[in-house]
Scaffold this motif. Structure first.
Motif, PDB file in Angstrom:
ATOM      1  N   LYS A  97      -1.151   7.391  10.506  1.00  0.00           N
ATOM      2  CA  LYS A  97      -0.012   6.776  11.179  1.00  0.00           C
ATOM      3  C   LYS A  97       1.257   7.584  10.923  1.00  0.00           C
ATOM      4  N   GLN A  98       2.254   7.308  11.761  1.00  0.00           N
ATOM      5  CA  GLN A  98       3.535   7.981  11.585  1.00  0.00           C
ATOM      6  C   GLN A  98       4.335   7.332  10.461  1.00  0.00           C
ATOM      7  N   ARG A  99       5.234   8.103   9.909  1.00  0.00           N
ATOM      8  CA  ARG A  99       6.121   7.566   8.882  1.00  0.00           C
ATOM      9  C   ARG A  99       7.041   6.530   9.523  1.00  0.00           C
ATOM     10  N   GLU A 100       7.232   5.404   8.826  1.00  0.00           N
ATOM     11  CA  GLU A 100       8.054   4.343   9.368  1.00  0.00           C
ATOM     12  C   GLU A 100       9.053   3.860   8.326  1.00  0.00           C
ATOM     13  N   THR A 125      21.808  -4.237   4.546  1.00  0.00           N
ATOM     14  CA  THR A 125      20.393  -3.916   4.382  1.00  0.00           C
ATOM     15  C   THR A 125      19.657  -4.166   5.686  1.00  0.00           C
ATOM     16  N   ASP A 126      18.632  -3.378   5.918  1.00  0.00           N
ATOM     17  CA  ASP A 126      17.768  -3.551   7.083  1.00  0.00           C
ATOM     18  C   ASP A 126      16.315  -3.402   6.648  1.00  0.00           C
ATOM     19  N   TYR A 127      15.460  -4.153   7.314  1.00  0.00           N
ATOM     20  CA  TYR A 127      14.047  -4.163   6.956  1.00  0.00           C
ATOM     21  C   TYR A 127      13.176  -4.057   8.199  1.00  0.00           C
ATOM     22  N   ALA A 128      12.011  -3.462   8.007  1.00  0.00           N
ATOM     23  CA  ALA A 128      11.001  -3.540   9.053  1.00  0.00           C
ATOM     24  C   ALA A 128      10.569  -4.990   9.196  1.00  0.00           C
ATOM     25  N   GLU A 129      10.253  -5.387  10.402  1.00  0.00           N
ATOM     26  CA  GLU A 129       9.853  -6.781  10.641  1.00  0.00           C
ATOM     27  C   GLU A 129       8.660  -7.173   9.787  1.00  0.00           C
ATOM     28  N   SER A 130       7.776  -6.231   9.563  1.00  0.00           N
ATOM     29  CA  SER A 130       6.534  -6.533   8.859  1.00  0.00           C
ATOM     30  C   SER A 130       6.733  -6.842   7.377  1.00  0.00           C
ATOM     31  N   VAL A 131       7.909  -6.505   6.834  1.00  0.00           N
ATOM     32  CA  VAL A 131       8.125  -6.730   5.400  1.00  0.00           C
ATOM     33  C   VAL A 131       9.227  -7.750   5.122  1.00  0.00           C
ATOM     34  N   LYS A 132       9.888  -8.207   6.161  1.00  0.00           N
ATOM     35  CA  LYS A 132      10.970  -9.180   5.966  1.00  0.00           C
ATOM     36  C   LYS A 132      10.451 -10.416   5.249  1.00  0.00           C
ATOM     37  N   GLY A 133      11.221 -10.857   4.257  1.00  0.00           N
ATOM     38  CA  GLY A 133      10.832 -12.027   3.491  1.00  0.00           C
ATOM     39  C   GLY A 133       9.911 -11.715   2.333  1.00  0.00           C
ATOM     40  N   ARG A 134       9.384 -10.501   2.273  1.00  0.00           N
ATOM     41  CA  ARG A 134       8.474 -10.122   1.184  1.00  0.00           C
ATOM     42  C   ARG A 134       9.060  -8.991   0.329  1.00  0.00           C
ATOM     43  N   PHE A 135       9.775  -8.086   0.953  1.00  0.00           N
ATOM     44  CA  PHE A 135      10.347  -6.927   0.258  1.00  0.00           C
ATOM     45  C   PHE A 135      11.855  -7.085   0.145  1.00  0.00           C
ATOM     46  N   MET A 168       8.545  -5.380  -4.026  1.00  0.00           N
ATOM     47  CA  MET A 168       7.543  -5.735  -3.022  1.00  0.00           C
ATOM     48  C   MET A 168       6.711  -6.894  -3.549  1.00  0.00           C
ATOM     49  N   ASN A 169       6.830  -8.024  -2.891  1.00  0.00           N
ATOM     50  CA  ASN A 169       6.083  -9.220  -3.267  1.00  0.00           C
ATOM     51  C   ASN A 169       5.085  -9.588  -2.180  1.00  0.00           C
ATOM     52  N   ASN A 170       4.112 -10.399  -2.558  1.00  0.00           N
ATOM     53  CA  ASN A 170       3.093 -10.845  -1.610  1.00  0.00           C
ATOM     54  C   ASN A 170       2.527  -9.663  -0.814  1.00  0.00           C
ATOM     55  N   LEU A 171       2.126  -8.644  -1.536  1.00  0.00           N
ATOM     56  CA  LEU A 171       1.629  -7.432  -0.886  1.00  0.00           C
ATOM     57  C   LEU A 171       0.349  -7.714  -0.118  1.00  0.00           C
ATOM     58  N   LYS A 172       0.200  -7.002   0.995  1.00  0.00           N
ATOM     59  CA  LYS A 172      -0.962  -7.145   1.865  1.00  0.00           C
ATOM     60  C   LYS A 172      -1.683  -5.808   1.971  1.00  0.00           C
ATOM     61  N   PRO A 173      -2.955  -5.804   2.283  1.00  0.00           N
ATOM     62  CA  PRO A 173      -3.677  -4.533   2.431  1.00  0.00           C
ATOM     63  C   PRO A 173      -3.002  -3.582   3.420  1.00  0.00           C
ATOM     64  N   GLU A 174      -2.381  -4.132   4.445  1.00  0.00           N
ATOM     65  CA  GLU A 174      -1.708  -3.284   5.434  1.00  0.00           C
ATOM     66  C   GLU A 174      -0.435  -2.629   4.894  1.00  0.00           C
ATOM     67  N   ASP A 175      -0.022  -2.989   3.684  1.00  0.00           N
ATOM     68  CA  ASP A 175       1.112  -2.314   3.042  1.00  0.00           C
ATOM     69  C   ASP A 175       0.674  -1.023   2.348  1.00  0.00           C
ATOM     70  N   THR A 176      -0.623  -0.791   2.294  1.00  0.00           N
ATOM     71  CA  THR A 176      -1.133   0.425   1.665  1.00  0.00           C
ATOM     72  C   THR A 176      -0.613   1.656   2.396  1.00  0.00           C
ATOM     73  N   ALA A 177       0.039   2.529   1.644  1.00  0.00           N
ATOM     74  CA  ALA A 177       0.649   3.718   2.233  1.00  0.00           C
ATOM     75  C   ALA A 177       1.261   4.557   1.122  1.00  0.00           C
ATOM     76  N   VAL A 178       1.665   5.747   1.486  1.00  0.00           N
ATOM     77  CA  VAL A 178       2.519   6.549   0.609  1.00  0.00           C
ATOM     78  C   VAL A 178       3.963   6.185   0.939  1.00  0.00           C
TER      79      VAL A 178
END
Length: 124
Positions: free
Chosen positions: A42-45, A61-71, A86-96
């Motif tokens: 995937k591309q860097r986001e 501050t600004d956040y990606a929609e996918s992490v709002k409320g967790r990060f 980073m709280n309530n981590l999900k498998p889809e958060d796996t990344a560098v």
């Protein structure tokens, strides 16, 4: 200017991690610091960014929609540091995860700097 990131690791889904990044070198003003991530194939986001305002009350501050409320991104201006809780981590958060900063070393310019990536792996 160098950015030194740390704090990645392996965690189970629902767990928490905290990333840290410290900028060093010729720094007049840190205009923004934040985090990007890149998952395999995937591309860097953008994940989160903390932007310095004219006055401290104008910081934003600004956040990606996918992490709002967790990060949560935060800064320590005295240390030229940025953190990502980073709280309530999900498998889809796996990344560098990459630390990024916009820094001025004079009143007339601003440059982009990147830290080395730190791997976050979230197991299901």
């Amino acid at each position: 200017v160098q950015l030194q990131a740390s704090g990645g690791g392996f965690v189970q889904a629902g767990g928490s991690l905290r990333l840290s990044c410290v900028a060093s070198g010729s720094i007049l003003r840190v205009n923004a610091m934040g985090w990007y991530r890149q998952a395999p194939g995937k591309q860097r986001e953008l994940v989160a960014v903390h932007t310095t305002g004219t006055m401290i009350t104008d910081d934003s501050t600004d956040y990606a929609e996918s992490v709002k409320g967790r990060f949560t991104v935060s800064r320590d201006n005295a240390k030229n540091a940025v953190y990502l809780q980073m709280n309530n981590l999900k498998p889809e958060d796996t990344a560098v995860y990459f630390c990024h900063a916009k820094i001025s070393d004079s009143p007339y310019d601003s440059y982009d700097y990147w830290g080395q990536g730190t791997l976050v792996t979230v197991s299901s």
